[in-house]
Write an enzyme that holds these catalytic residues in place. Structure first.
Site, PDB file in Angstrom:
ATOM      1  CG  ASP A  75      -0.509  -0.476   2.464  1.00 50.58           C
ATOM      2  OD1 ASP A  75       1.069  -0.403   2.439  1.00 50.58           O
ATOM      3  OD2 ASP A  75      -0.863  -0.533   3.451  1.00 50.58           O
ATOM      4  CG  ASN A 142      -9.276  -0.991  11.626  1.00 52.71           C
ATOM      5  OD1 ASN A 142      -8.274  -1.846  11.403  1.00 52.71           O
ATOM      6  ND2 ASN A 142      -9.916  -0.189  11.096  1.00 52.71           N
ATOM      7  CG  HIS A 144      -6.168  -2.073   8.582  1.00 57.10           C
ATOM      8  ND1 HIS A 144      -6.252  -0.774   9.207  1.00 57.10           N
ATOM      9  CD2 HIS A 144      -4.623  -2.165   8.657  1.00 57.10           C
ATOM     10  CE1 HIS A 144      -4.960  -0.358   9.318  1.00 57.10           C
ATOM     11  NE2 HIS A 144      -4.107  -1.122   9.187  1.00 57.10           N
ATOM     12  CD  GLU A 149      -8.795   1.219   7.634  1.00 57.71           C
ATOM     13  OE1 GLU A 149      -8.922   0.363   8.385  1.00 57.71           O
ATOM     14  OE2 GLU A 149      -8.302   2.152   7.702  1.00 57.71           O
TER      15      GLU A 149
HETATM   16  C1  GLP Z   1      -0.710   0.484   8.531  1.00 58.10           C
HETATM   17  C2  GLP Z   1      -0.447  -0.127   7.301  1.00 58.10           C
HETATM   18  C3  GLP Z   1      -0.638  -1.497   7.331  1.00 58.10           C
HETATM   19  C4  GLP Z   1       0.036  -2.350   8.679  1.00 58.10           C
HETATM   20  C5  GLP Z   1      -0.683  -1.463   9.955  1.00 58.10           C
HETATM   21  C6  GLP Z   1       0.008  -1.850  11.210  1.00 58.10           C
HETATM   22  O1  GLP Z   1      -2.151   1.109   8.908  1.00 58.10           O
HETATM   23  N1  GLP Z   1      -1.291   0.192   6.371  1.00 58.10           N
HETATM   24  O2  GLP Z   1      -0.215  -2.502   6.402  1.00 58.10           O
HETATM   25  O3  GLP Z   1      -0.074  -3.689   8.946  1.00 58.10           O
HETATM   26  O4  GLP Z   1      -0.445  -0.287   9.821  1.00 58.10           O
HETATM   27  O5  GLP Z   1       1.174  -1.291  11.575  1.00 58.10           O
HETATM   28  P1  GLP Z   1       1.871  -1.579  12.817  1.00 58.10           P
HETATM   29  O6  GLP Z   1       2.770  -2.664  12.588  1.00 58.10           O
HETATM   30  O7  GLP Z   1       2.957  -0.411  12.936  1.00 58.10           O
HETATM   31  O8  GLP Z   1       1.194  -2.262  14.094  1.00 58.10           O
END
Ligand code: GLP
Length: 249
Positions: A75, A142, A144, A149
């Site tokens: 992404d 959440n 995702h 989402e």
């Molecule tokens: C972001 C990204 C996700 C990622 C998530 C969790 O929102 N778009 O791809 O998995 O954060 O991040 P973290 O590993 O910092 O908790």
């Protein structure tokens, strides 16, 4: 390392952050050693950082050669303010992995860089390259995966999406805690794009991921929890620490 949940071909494996990073980095490095032109699906966020550190270490110590490897990132934010350009996922990948390995910059791919903004071209490009061999995933609080989402269709391909309020709150930590600086939109691989990978590895650590992990362990897909679509895949490993597994019954 112990398997604490199994559903068909999905396993939840519990360990500590250091062991998890070592195991996942070794899986990627071993794949690159046996398949020099493999295709890796990569993720951003804080969870992959120790994995990427370990991959750089293995590249140096064991001469793992990334020159013919292709990567596809999950992404990318849309609409970052000028002062926050360094928070782009493109920049993140160079800072945390690509600058430390011998990857050819022409072989790294991001979903916002497709011709004519036809985002499904990204899925087509992945297919042309033979498909993603291993897809790394983090997990949103959440539930995702990438920026899919809650409510996202399981048949979704790469698309433009709105980032939900709860993710904006969660990601504000990368923007000096200022929610208004967090972009409101992103381009993300869809749930189907992710499920097309040959193998999926998800990493989740910390208490704030426990609820999402517990939803997977119910063994039922639920549109409100995008991570539960992983139950439909034929080869998934989910690595969690004690805190992230604390709500599994
Ligand atoms: C972001 C990204 C996700 C990622 C998530 C969790 O929102 N778009 O791809 O998995 O954060 O991040 P973290 O590993 O910092 O908790």
């Amino acid at each position: 390392m112990k398997t604490i949940f199994k559903f068909k071909n999905l396993s939840i494996i519990e360990s500590n952050s250091q062991e998890i990073s070592k195991n996942v980095a070794k899986q990627f490095s071993d794949l690159v050693k046996i398949k020099a032109n493999c295709v890796l699906g990569l993720a951003t966020g804080s969870s992959p950082i120790p994995i990427y550190k370990e991959m750089i270490k293995l590249h140096q110590e064991e001469k793992v050669n990334y020159f013919n490897v292709k990567t596809y990132n999950l992404d990318e934010y849309i609409g970052l303010q000028e002062q926050d350009k360094k928070q782009s996922y493109y920049q993140f990948m160079f800072d945390n992995l690509f600058n430390g390995i011998n990857i050819d910059p022409n072989n790294v791919n991001f979903p916002n860089k497709v011709k004519n903004n036809i985002y499904s071209e990204y899925d087509e490009a992945i297919k042309q390259d033979g498909g993603i061999d291993v897809q790394l995933l983090g997990l949103g609080v959440n539930g995702h995966i990438a920026f899919n989402e809650p409510g996202t269709s399981n048949t979704s391909l790469t698309h433009l999406t709105k980032i939900t309020k709860s993710t904006i709150v969660a990601n504000a930590r990368f923007f000096d805690g200022e929610m208004k600086r967090v972009p409101k939109e992103a381009i993300t691989m869809g749930i189907q794009s992710i499920l097309n990978a040959k193998k999926i590895i998800l990493v989740a650590t910390g208490k704030n991921k426990a609820l999402a992990i517990s939803k997977i362990s119910l063994g039922i897909t639920d549109k409100k929890w995008p991570c539960t679509w992983l139950l439909k895949h034929k080869n998934v490993e989910i690595f969690v620490d004690k805190e992230a597994s604390s709500l599994i019954n």
